[in-house]
Design a protein around this motif. Structure first.
Motif, PDB file in Angstrom:
ATOM      1  N   SER A   8       0.825  -1.210   0.000  1.00  0.00           N
ATOM      2  CA  SER A   8       0.000   0.000   0.000  1.00  0.00           C
ATOM      3  C   SER A   8       0.856   1.255   0.000  1.00  0.00           C
ATOM      4  CB  SER A   8      -0.923   0.013   1.218  1.00  0.00           C
ATOM      5  OG  SER A   8      -1.832  -1.050   1.137  1.00  0.00           O
ATOM      6  N   ALA A   9       1.977   1.215   0.694  1.00  0.00           N
ATOM      7  CA  ALA A   9       2.886   2.360   0.683  1.00  0.00           C
ATOM      8  C   ALA A   9       3.437   2.586  -0.722  1.00  0.00           C
ATOM      9  CB  ALA A   9       4.026   2.147   1.671  1.00  0.00           C
ATOM     10  N   GLY A  10       3.769   1.521  -1.411  1.00  0.00           N
ATOM     11  CA  GLY A  10       4.272   1.646  -2.775  1.00  0.00           C
ATOM     12  C   GLY A  10       3.241   2.234  -3.723  1.00  0.00           C
ATOM     13  N   ILE A  11       2.004   1.781  -3.613  1.00  0.00           N
ATOM     14  CA  ILE A  11       0.946   2.303  -4.477  1.00  0.00           C
ATOM     15  C   ILE A  11       0.631   3.760  -4.126  1.00  0.00           C
ATOM     16  CG2 ILE A  11      -1.489   2.061  -5.116  1.00  0.00           C
ATOM     17  CD1 ILE A  11       0.358  -0.006  -6.385  1.00  0.00           C
ATOM     18  N   THR A  12       0.662   4.077  -2.833  1.00  0.00           N
ATOM     19  CA  THR A  12       0.403   5.458  -2.414  1.00  0.00           C
ATOM     20  C   THR A  12       1.463   6.407  -2.955  1.00  0.00           C
ATOM     21  OG1 THR A  12      -0.678   4.652  -0.414  1.00  0.00           O
ATOM     22  CG2 THR A  12       0.010   6.943  -0.423  1.00  0.00           C
ATOM     23  N   VAL A  13       2.721   5.988  -2.904  1.00  0.00           N
ATOM     24  CA  VAL A  13       3.798   6.811  -3.467  1.00  0.00           C
ATOM     25  C   VAL A  13       3.640   6.920  -4.983  1.00  0.00           C
ATOM     26  CG1 VAL A  13       6.294   6.868  -3.890  1.00  0.00           C
ATOM     27  CG2 VAL A  13       5.433   6.399  -1.607  1.00  0.00           C
ATOM     28  N   LEU A  14       3.263   5.842  -5.626  1.00  0.00           N
ATOM     29  CA  LEU A  14       3.044   5.872  -7.077  1.00  0.00           C
ATOM     30  C   LEU A  14       1.944   6.859  -7.442  1.00  0.00           C
ATOM     31  CD1 LEU A  14       3.592   4.572  -9.920  1.00  0.00           C
ATOM     32  CD2 LEU A  14       1.673   3.059  -9.377  1.00  0.00           C
ATOM     33  N   ILE A  15       0.832   6.791  -6.749  1.00  0.00           N
ATOM     34  CA  ILE A  15      -0.289   7.683  -7.055  1.00  0.00           C
ATOM     35  C   ILE A  15       0.057   9.132  -6.734  1.00  0.00           C
ATOM     36  CG2 ILE A  15      -2.643   8.317  -6.379  1.00  0.00           C
ATOM     37  CD1 ILE A  15      -3.191   5.324  -5.987  1.00  0.00           C
ATOM     38  N   GLY A  16       0.659   9.352  -5.568  1.00  0.00           N
ATOM     39  CA  GLY A  16       0.906  10.713  -5.115  1.00  0.00           C
ATOM     40  C   GLY A  16       2.062  11.401  -5.801  1.00  0.00           C
ATOM     41  N   ASN A  17       3.189  10.741  -5.889  1.00  0.00           N
ATOM     42  CA  ASN A  17       4.401  11.394  -6.397  1.00  0.00           C
ATOM     43  C   ASN A  17       4.613  11.193  -7.897  1.00  0.00           C
ATOM     44  OD1 ASN A  17       4.819  12.112  -3.759  1.00  0.00           O
ATOM     45  ND2 ASN A  17       6.459  10.636  -3.403  1.00  0.00           N
ATOM     46  N   ASP A  18       4.464   9.976  -8.349  1.00  0.00           N
ATOM     47  CA  ASP A  18       4.814   9.671  -9.739  1.00  0.00           C
ATOM     48  C   ASP A  18       3.704  10.042 -10.727  1.00  0.00           C
ATOM     49  OD1 ASP A  18       7.146   8.719  -8.673  1.00  0.00           O
ATOM     50  OD2 ASP A  18       6.518   6.621  -8.709  1.00  0.00           O
ATOM     51  N   LEU A  19       2.463   9.753 -10.369  1.00  0.00           N
ATOM     52  CA  LEU A  19       1.361  10.029 -11.279  1.00  0.00           C
ATOM     53  C   LEU A  19       0.709  11.385 -11.019  1.00  0.00           C
ATOM     54  CD1 LEU A  19      -0.379   6.524 -11.321  1.00  0.00           C
ATOM     55  CD2 LEU A  19       1.280   7.438 -12.942  1.00  0.00           C
ATOM     56  N   GLY A  20       0.950  11.937  -9.846  1.00  0.00           N
ATOM     57  CA  GLY A  20       0.348  13.226  -9.494  1.00  0.00           C
ATOM     58  C   GLY A  20      -1.167  13.170  -9.463  1.00  0.00           C
ATOM     59  N   GLY A  21      -1.709  12.051  -9.032  1.00  0.00           N
ATOM     60  CA  GLY A  21      -3.159  11.864  -9.054  1.00  0.00           C
ATOM     61  C   GLY A  21      -3.830  12.047  -7.719  1.00  0.00           C
ATOM     62  N   CYS A  22      -3.246  12.799  -6.794  1.00  0.00           N
ATOM     63  CA  CYS A  22      -3.875  12.972  -5.483  1.00  0.00           C
ATOM     64  C   CYS A  22      -5.113  13.860  -5.556  1.00  0.00           C
ATOM     65  CB  CYS A  22      -2.881  13.565  -4.477  1.00  0.00           C
ATOM     66  SG  CYS A  22      -1.840  12.310  -3.729  1.00  0.00           S
ATOM     67  N   GLY A  23      -5.238  14.655  -6.608  1.00  0.00           N
ATOM     68  CA  GLY A  23      -6.397  15.518  -6.742  1.00  0.00           C
ATOM     69  C   GLY A  23      -7.686  14.729  -6.910  1.00  0.00           C
ATOM     70  N   LYS A  24      -7.617  13.596  -7.599  1.00  0.00           N
ATOM     71  CA  LYS A  24      -8.837  12.812  -7.826  1.00  0.00           C
ATOM     72  C   LYS A  24      -8.886  11.538  -6.986  1.00  0.00           C
ATOM     73  CE  LYS A  24      -6.503  11.240 -11.941  1.00  0.00           C
ATOM     74  NZ  LYS A  24      -6.422  11.307 -13.352  1.00  0.00           N
ATOM     75  N   ASN A  25      -7.875  11.303  -6.146  1.00  0.00           N
ATOM     76  CA  ASN A  25      -7.852  10.144  -5.252  1.00  0.00           C
ATOM     77  C   ASN A  25      -7.832  10.615  -3.806  1.00  0.00           C
ATOM     78  OD1 ASN A  25      -7.771   7.906  -7.068  1.00  0.00           O
ATOM     79  ND2 ASN A  25      -5.692   8.505  -7.612  1.00  0.00           N
ATOM     80  N   HIS A  26      -7.972   9.680  -2.900  1.00  0.00           N
ATOM     81  CA  HIS A  26      -7.968   9.965  -1.471  1.00  0.00           C
ATOM     82  C   HIS A  26      -6.586   9.653  -0.890  1.00  0.00           C
ATOM     83  CE1 HIS A  26     -12.233   9.090  -2.413  1.00  0.00           C
ATOM     84  NE2 HIS A  26     -12.442  10.123  -1.624  1.00  0.00           N
ATOM     85  N   CYS A  27      -5.574  10.418  -1.283  1.00  0.00           N
ATOM     86  CA  CYS A  27      -4.202  10.114  -0.861  1.00  0.00           C
ATOM     87  C   CYS A  27      -4.019  10.215   0.647  1.00  0.00           C
ATOM     88  CB  CYS A  27      -3.207  11.042  -1.561  1.00  0.00           C
ATOM     89  SG  CYS A  27      -2.974  10.619  -3.295  1.00  0.00           S
ATOM     90  N   THR A  28      -4.664  11.179   1.274  1.00  0.00           N
ATOM     91  CA  THR A  28      -4.520  11.332   2.726  1.00  0.00           C
ATOM     92  C   THR A  28      -5.062  10.106   3.454  1.00  0.00           C
ATOM     93  OG1 THR A  28      -4.785  13.714   2.457  1.00  0.00           O
ATOM     94  CG2 THR A  28      -5.022  12.836   4.670  1.00  0.00           C
ATOM     95  N   GLN A  29      -6.197   9.602   3.019  1.00  0.00           N
ATOM     96  CA  GLN A  29      -6.757   8.405   3.645  1.00  0.00           C
ATOM     97  C   GLN A  29      -5.879   7.184   3.370  1.00  0.00           C
ATOM     98  OE1 GLN A  29      -8.662  10.533   1.861  1.00  0.00           O
ATOM     99  NE2 GLN A  29     -10.336  11.164   3.210  1.00  0.00           N
ATOM    100  N   PHE A  30      -5.354   7.082   2.157  1.00  0.00           N
ATOM    101  CA  PHE A  30      -4.468   5.965   1.833  1.00  0.00           C
ATOM    102  C   PHE A  30      -3.214   5.998   2.706  1.00  0.00           C
ATOM    103  CE2 PHE A  30      -6.158   6.026  -2.796  1.00  0.00           C
ATOM    104  CZ  PHE A  30      -7.298   5.348  -2.405  1.00  0.00           C
ATOM    105  N   GLU A  31      -2.639   7.189   2.868  1.00  0.00           N
ATOM    106  CA  GLU A  31      -1.437   7.323   3.695  1.00  0.00           C
ATOM    107  C   GLU A  31      -1.728   7.023   5.154  1.00  0.00           C
ATOM    108  OE1 GLU A  31      -0.281  11.301   2.798  1.00  0.00           O
ATOM    109  OE2 GLU A  31       0.665  10.751   0.894  1.00  0.00           O
ATOM    110  N   THR A  32      -2.880   7.476   5.648  1.00  0.00           N
ATOM    111  CA  THR A  32      -3.252   7.209   7.042  1.00  0.00           C
ATOM    112  C   THR A  32      -3.445   5.719   7.278  1.00  0.00           C
ATOM    113  OG1 THR A  32      -4.345   9.364   7.172  1.00  0.00           O
ATOM    114  CG2 THR A  32      -4.925   7.748   8.854  1.00  0.00           C
ATOM    115  N   ALA A  33      -4.157   5.049   6.379  1.00  0.00           N
ATOM    116  CA  ALA A  33      -4.378   3.611   6.531  1.00  0.00           C
ATOM    117  C   ALA A  33      -3.066   2.840   6.456  1.00  0.00           C
ATOM    118  CB  ALA A  33      -5.341   3.112   5.459  1.00  0.00           C
ATOM    119  N   THR A  34      -2.176   3.270   5.580  1.00  0.00           N
ATOM    120  CA  THR A  34      -0.870   2.611   5.466  1.00  0.00           C
ATOM    121  C   THR A  34      -0.047   2.815   6.730  1.00  0.00           C
ATOM    122  OG1 THR A  34      -0.909   2.901   3.071  1.00  0.00           O
ATOM    123  CG2 THR A  34       1.215   2.472   4.074  1.00  0.00           C
ATOM    124  N   ALA A  35      -0.068   4.021   7.276  1.00  0.00           N
ATOM    125  CA  ALA A  35       0.669   4.294   8.518  1.00  0.00           C
ATOM    126  C   ALA A  35       0.117   3.464   9.672  1.00  0.00           C
ATOM    127  CB  ALA A  35       0.602   5.780   8.853  1.00  0.00           C
TER     128      ALA A  35
END
Length: 181
Positions: free
Chosen positions: A131-158
């Protein structure tokens, strides 16, 4: 005070009575159970923390609408479900053992605890890492945090990593308790 008597006897030589003394078989000496082992207050505390962190990760991830978009997030939900169920059951068993005053030192019971802790902590760590790998992929590499729930993904991963940090000592204490028999 439970003191063991030390004696060395050659193999194959029968025990002899000396000066009217009776050789009594004493129970094997064991170190005092450390906090975190099964049936201790520390063990219950670790189980409750595992349940809280796994439940938090499960709740946060399951309340997002698009967690099913990545297999790693589905895996995190499954691993957190299993971890929370396992931790809750063992917390109840540990609390019952404390209330009744019995020690959980049966080899078969500790073996089940050890194997279960090893499996669930490995699954939780693998799910958190994926999940951490996918979260980094979505947030940093694809720049798709605007249409995804990156904060929730990061919280659940933590929370999944925190669950693993509390599950690993339980596994190690159980393994040590099993190996020291």
């Amino acid at each position: 005070m439970g003191v063991t008597q030390g004696a060395v006897h050659p193999v194959g030589t029968p025990l002899e009575l000396t000066d009217g003394a009776v050789n009594v078989l004493m129970p094997r000496a064991r170190m005092k159970d450390l906090q975190g082992m099964p049936g201790t207050i520390g063990g219950v505390a670790l189980r409750v923390l595992q349940f809280i962190f796994a439940g938090w990760a499960l709740t946060v991830m399951a309340t997002t609408s698009d967690f099913a978009s990545a297999t790693a997030f589905c895996y995190l939900v499954a691993a957190a479900s299993l971890q929370s169920l396992w931790s809750l059951i063992l917390a109840i068993i540990d609390a019952y053992a404390l209330l009744v005053g019995c020690q959980l030192c049966n080899t078969n019971v500790v073996s089940v605890f050890t194997i279960g802790d090893g499996v669930t902590s490995t699954l939780t760590f693998a799910a958190a890492s994926a999940s951490a790998g996918i979260t980094v992929l979505i947030g940093n590499d694809l720049g798709g945090c605007g249409k995804n729930h990156c904060t929730q993904f990061e919280t659940a991963t933590a929370m999944a990593f925190l669950c693993w940090f509390t599950a690993m000592p339980s596994f190690l204490f159980n393994f040590w308790s099993l190996a020291s028999r």
